[in-house]
Motif scaffolding. Sequence first.
Motif, mmCIF file in Angstrom:
data_model
loop_
_atom_site.group_PDB
_atom_site.id
_atom_site.type_symbol
_atom_site.label_atom_id
_atom_site.label_comp_id
_atom_site.label_asym_id
_atom_site.label_seq_id
_atom_site.Cartn_x
_atom_site.Cartn_y
_atom_site.Cartn_z
ATOM 1 N N THR A 27 39.834 36.268 41.082
ATOM 2 C CA THR A 27 39.652 36.569 39.667
ATOM 3 C C THR A 27 40.280 35.445 38.829
ATOM 4 O OG1 THR A 27 40.018 38.276 38.005
ATOM 5 C CG2 THR A 27 41.778 37.919 39.589
ATOM 6 N N SER A 28 40.278 35.602 37.547
ATOM 7 C CA SER A 28 40.847 34.574 36.681
ATOM 8 C C SER A 28 42.361 34.494 36.890
ATOM 9 C CB SER A 28 40.536 34.870 35.216
ATOM 10 O OG SER A 28 41.338 35.935 34.746
ATOM 11 N N SER A 29 42.908 33.348 36.594
ATOM 12 C CA SER A 29 44.345 33.157 36.792
ATOM 13 C C SER A 29 45.166 34.060 35.878
ATOM 14 C CB SER A 29 44.724 31.698 36.566
ATOM 15 O OG SER A 29 44.419 31.310 35.247
ATOM 16 N N VAL A 30 44.631 34.389 34.710
ATOM 17 C CA VAL A 30 45.343 35.262 33.776
ATOM 18 C C VAL A 30 45.470 36.656 34.381
ATOM 19 C CG1 VAL A 30 45.261 36.328 31.495
ATOM 20 C CG2 VAL A 30 44.588 33.949 31.778
ATOM 21 N N ARG A 31 44.356 37.191 34.889
ATOM 22 C CA ARG A 31 44.378 38.530 35.504
ATOM 23 C C ARG A 31 45.289 38.534 36.735
ATOM 24 N NH1 ARG A 31 40.522 42.458 34.512
ATOM 25 N NH2 ARG A 31 40.552 43.056 36.708
ATOM 26 N N TYR A 32 45.230 37.485 37.522
ATOM 27 C CA TYR A 32 46.043 37.391 38.735
ATOM 28 C C TYR A 32 47.533 37.414 38.395
ATOM 29 C CZ TYR A 32 48.128 35.362 42.924
ATOM 30 O OH TYR A 32 48.915 35.140 44.023
ATOM 31 N N ARG A 33 47.945 36.599 37.442
ATOM 32 C CA ARG A 33 49.359 36.529 37.077
ATOM 33 C C ARG A 33 49.844 37.833 36.456
ATOM 34 N NH1 ARG A 33 50.622 31.870 33.424
ATOM 35 N NH2 ARG A 33 52.752 32.230 34.065
ATOM 36 N N ARG A 34 49.010 38.462 35.644
ATOM 37 C CA ARG A 34 49.410 39.730 35.036
ATOM 38 C C ARG A 34 49.522 40.830 36.090
ATOM 39 N NH1 ARG A 34 46.098 39.693 29.257
ATOM 40 N NH2 ARG A 34 47.171 37.879 28.438
ATOM 41 N N ALA A 35 48.609 40.823 37.057
ATOM 42 C CA ALA A 35 48.687 41.799 38.144
ATOM 43 C C ALA A 35 49.958 41.586 38.957
ATOM 44 C CB ALA A 35 47.457 41.703 39.041
ATOM 45 N N MET A 36 50.322 40.324 39.183
ATOM 46 C CA MET A 36 51.562 40.017 39.893
ATOM 47 C C MET A 36 52.775 40.558 39.127
ATOM 48 S SD MET A 36 51.432 38.074 42.760
ATOM 49 C CE MET A 36 52.903 37.098 42.700
ATOM 50 N N MET A 37 52.769 40.388 37.809
ATOM 51 C CA MET A 37 53.875 40.887 36.994
ATOM 52 C C MET A 37 54.028 42.395 37.144
ATOM 53 S SD MET A 37 53.308 38.925 33.387
ATOM 54 C CE MET A 37 52.876 37.206 33.322
ATOM 55 N N LEU A 38 52.902 43.108 37.081
ATOM 56 C CA LEU A 38 52.953 44.566 37.147
ATOM 57 C C LEU A 38 53.388 45.052 38.526
ATOM 58 C CD1 LEU A 38 49.733 45.358 35.094
ATOM 59 C CD2 LEU A 38 52.115 45.466 34.337
ATOM 60 N N LEU A 39 52.874 44.436 39.567
ATOM 61 C CA LEU A 39 53.274 44.835 40.919
ATOM 62 C C LEU A 39 54.752 44.546 41.164
ATOM 63 C CD1 LEU A 39 50.232 43.811 43.146
ATOM 64 C CD2 LEU A 39 51.079 46.112 42.667
ATOM 65 N N ALA A 40 55.228 43.422 40.672
ATOM 66 C CA ALA A 40 56.641 43.084 40.844
ATOM 67 C C ALA A 40 57.525 44.068 40.091
ATOM 68 C CB ALA A 40 56.907 41.656 40.380
ATOM 69 N N SER A 41 57.100 44.464 38.913
ATOM 70 C CA SER A 41 57.864 45.431 38.143
ATOM 71 C C SER A 41 57.849 46.800 38.823
ATOM 72 C CB SER A 41 57.320 45.541 36.725
ATOM 73 O OG SER A 41 58.047 46.502 35.989
ATOM 74 N N ALA A 42 56.701 47.185 39.345
ATOM 75 C CA ALA A 42 56.605 48.461 40.047
ATOM 76 C C ALA A 42 57.452 48.451 41.313
ATOM 77 C CB ALA A 42 55.149 48.753 40.399
ATOM 78 N N GLY A 43 57.658 47.274 41.886
ATOM 79 C CA GLY A 43 58.500 47.136 43.066
ATOM 80 C C GLY A 43 59.981 47.142 42.768
ATOM 81 N N GLY A 44 60.357 47.224 41.503
ATOM 82 C CA GLY A 44 61.761 47.326 41.122
ATOM 83 C C GLY A 44 62.397 46.033 40.664
ATOM 84 N N ASN A 45 61.642 44.968 40.570
ATOM 85 C CA ASN A 45 62.200 43.696 40.106
ATOM 86 C C ASN A 45 62.423 43.734 38.601
ATOM 87 O OD1 ASN A 45 62.203 42.206 42.609
ATOM 88 N ND2 ASN A 45 59.982 42.238 42.460
ATOM 89 N N ARG A 46 63.441 43.011 38.167
ATOM 90 C CA ARG A 46 63.747 42.945 36.738
ATOM 91 C C ARG A 46 62.962 41.803 36.087
ATOM 92 N NH1 ARG A 46 69.343 45.162 35.328
ATOM 93 N NH2 ARG A 46 69.699 46.604 37.035
ATOM 94 N N VAL A 47 62.918 41.832 34.769
ATOM 95 C CA VAL A 47 62.108 40.890 34.002
ATOM 96 C C VAL A 47 62.456 39.422 34.290
ATOM 97 C CG1 VAL A 47 61.560 40.099 31.665
ATOM 98 C CG2 VAL A 47 61.518 42.537 32.194
#
Length: 124
Positions: A27-47
């Motif tokens: 997919t586009s790099s924007v969608r990929y990076r945003r999906a990574m952000m959400l998965l990382a946050s759901a995994g308990g990582n901080r901002v």
Amino acid sequence: MAELVRVRRLTDQEGQKLQQIVRRGSTSSVRYRRAMMLLASAGGNRVPVIAQLVQADEDTVRGVIHRFNEIGLACLDPRWAGGRPRQLSTEDADFVVQTATTRPGRRPSMHHDRTRAAHEAGGR
């Protein structure tokens, strides 16, 4: 100190969709990076950790998380602004295309016409 920002609990469909986007990477790099952000946050990582992971600003990560909490997976799609207003009229664009696609020998010399008009008007 600012309040911790985390994504809300993901539904099964949301989690599957995010993992699909990250795994495929087609997919586009924007969608990929945003999906990574959400998965990382759901995994308990901080901002700050997420920001370093995706090489983005911390405010950008917070914004994506807040938008996901508000509207769900629609936050993955970029909201492009309108941009600069068009400077070229349709007639001008047609002229440029016509000039660019005409062979050089058949094209009138615009420089010659301007100098001749200036000479006739009394200029040099």
